[in-house]
Design an enzyme around this catalytic site. Sequence first.
Site, PDB file in Angstrom:
ATOM      1  N   ARG A 155      12.314 -24.011  -5.312  1.00 14.79           N
ATOM      2  CA  ARG A 155      13.026 -23.863  -4.293  1.00 14.79           C
ATOM      3  C   ARG A 155      13.104 -22.313  -3.899  1.00 14.79           C
ATOM      4  O   ARG A 155      13.165 -21.854  -2.524  1.00 14.79           O
ATOM      5  CB  ARG A 155      14.564 -24.180  -4.659  1.00 14.79           C
ATOM      6  CG  ARG A 155      15.009 -25.587  -4.534  1.00 14.79           C
ATOM      7  CD  ARG A 155      16.291 -25.827  -4.755  1.00 14.79           C
ATOM      8  NE  ARG A 155      16.947 -27.247  -4.774  1.00 14.79           N
ATOM      9  CZ  ARG A 155      18.149 -27.583  -5.075  1.00 14.79           C
ATOM     10  NH1 ARG A 155      19.077 -26.552  -5.309  1.00 14.79           N
ATOM     11  NH2 ARG A 155      18.261 -28.846  -5.080  1.00 14.79           N
ATOM     12  N   GLU A 192      13.447 -31.792  -0.276  1.00 16.99           N
ATOM     13  CA  GLU A 192      14.115 -32.543  -1.421  1.00 16.99           C
ATOM     14  C   GLU A 192      14.785 -33.571  -0.571  1.00 16.99           C
ATOM     15  O   GLU A 192      16.128 -33.412  -0.267  1.00 16.99           O
ATOM     16  CB  GLU A 192      15.031 -31.702  -2.311  1.00 16.99           C
ATOM     17  CG  GLU A 192      14.301 -30.616  -3.207  1.00 16.99           C
ATOM     18  CD  GLU A 192      15.183 -30.002  -3.993  1.00 16.99           C
ATOM     19  OE1 GLU A 192      16.309 -30.728  -4.618  1.00 16.99           O
ATOM     20  OE2 GLU A 192      14.813 -29.115  -4.722  1.00 16.99           O
ATOM     21  N   GLU A 213       0.930  -1.405  -0.095  1.00 19.00           N
ATOM     22  CA  GLU A 213      -0.028  -0.160   0.024  1.00 19.00           C
ATOM     23  C   GLU A 213       0.718   1.263  -0.003  1.00 19.00           C
ATOM     24  O   GLU A 213       0.716   2.327  -0.699  1.00 19.00           O
ATOM     25  CB  GLU A 213      -1.110  -0.115   1.322  1.00 19.00           C
ATOM     26  CG  GLU A 213      -1.843  -1.192   1.227  1.00 19.00           C
ATOM     27  CD  GLU A 213      -1.263  -2.546   2.157  1.00 19.00           C
ATOM     28  OE1 GLU A 213      -2.081  -3.213   2.450  1.00 19.00           O
ATOM     29  OE2 GLU A 213      -0.013  -2.631   2.027  1.00 19.00           O
TER      30      GLU A 213
END
Length: 373
Positions: A197, A304, A62
């Site tokens: 990632r 992972e 904003e």
Amino acid sequence: MWRLSDRRCRSMSSPILAALALARSVLGKTNPNPAVGCVLIGPAGELIGQGATQPVGGPHAEVMALRDAQARGHSTQGATAYVTLEPCAHHGRTGPCCDALIAAGVVRVVASLTDPNPLVGGQGFARLRAAGVAVEVGPGADEATELNLGFLSRMTRQMPWVRMKVAASLDGRTALPDGTSQWITSPEARADGQAWRARACAILTGVGTVLADDPSLNVRLPGATRQPRRVIVDSALRTPPTARMLALPGETLIYAAADHAARRAALEAAGARVVLLPAANGQVDLRGVLSDLAGAGTNEVHVEAGRTLNGALLQAGLADECLVYLAPKWLGQGLEMAALPLLPGLDQAPAFVFTGIDRVGPDVRLRARRQAA
């Protein structure tokens, strides 16, 4: 400052779509804050300002939009603000955005979502309404939610959003029996994985993957300016102090179940931070790990790992989403995606719902989310 071209903003059917596009442009760059976009429309329906939340400590969307309007020479009196999340109402690193909008003479605010942060939680809307500003909530809510899954999860569940990434063959193998896995999927799939990632706050793996692959677990996209925290689940502190990721910029955090003073000292000397978090079974408390990460401002965790940690997360109901890349290859014998125990029946299987099936180069990317109980 990130911004859309005026032409692109005018071409959209709704200013809220432009605000969502601005939020999307800063995805992964604002953590631990949410990715938010704001568009200001003047009384005559013209674009007068736009902005997106800056990296942590910087102005919110904003304020950026108000500054943009000022820089363009536009008055904000009588303007409508389209914003993808409720304007904040508290003093943090920056001042309350709702007060900035009121002071600027904005007469209407259209927001996609209420901010579940306990420091906001409707207070921004209440202050706007008390000042005579009309407030509408809901347009663009679905996409705004998608952009901030991790932030919303951390605020409502005190847990990060956990996304488990797997690369496999058509028959579900992630490696040959000897552990060889480079590369099953294509360069295009690996580049896409890098983008996932990049939006995460932390990348989680297990010590088995560290010992087998010595991964870097860093973001290697051109222009990457932020590295997610690397997190290793390592019950017995078997991570070598010479592990590649320990020599890279950024933080590496190792969660262990038992203290081994000499190993811990060597890892800390190499730059790791070690946290003891044992569960009753002698392994690392995975729920505790995620809770601890959430407490440190982690919105999204990108997993992972290998079959052992993947299986443990699935069994514990801690994987919110699966991101599976399937290559058009058959490996036959090999390692599976997740080590799960023998199920007593199909109704005991961890259930997910497909949310996306996309072609990535020669491979296919599947997205699935844990089915609500």
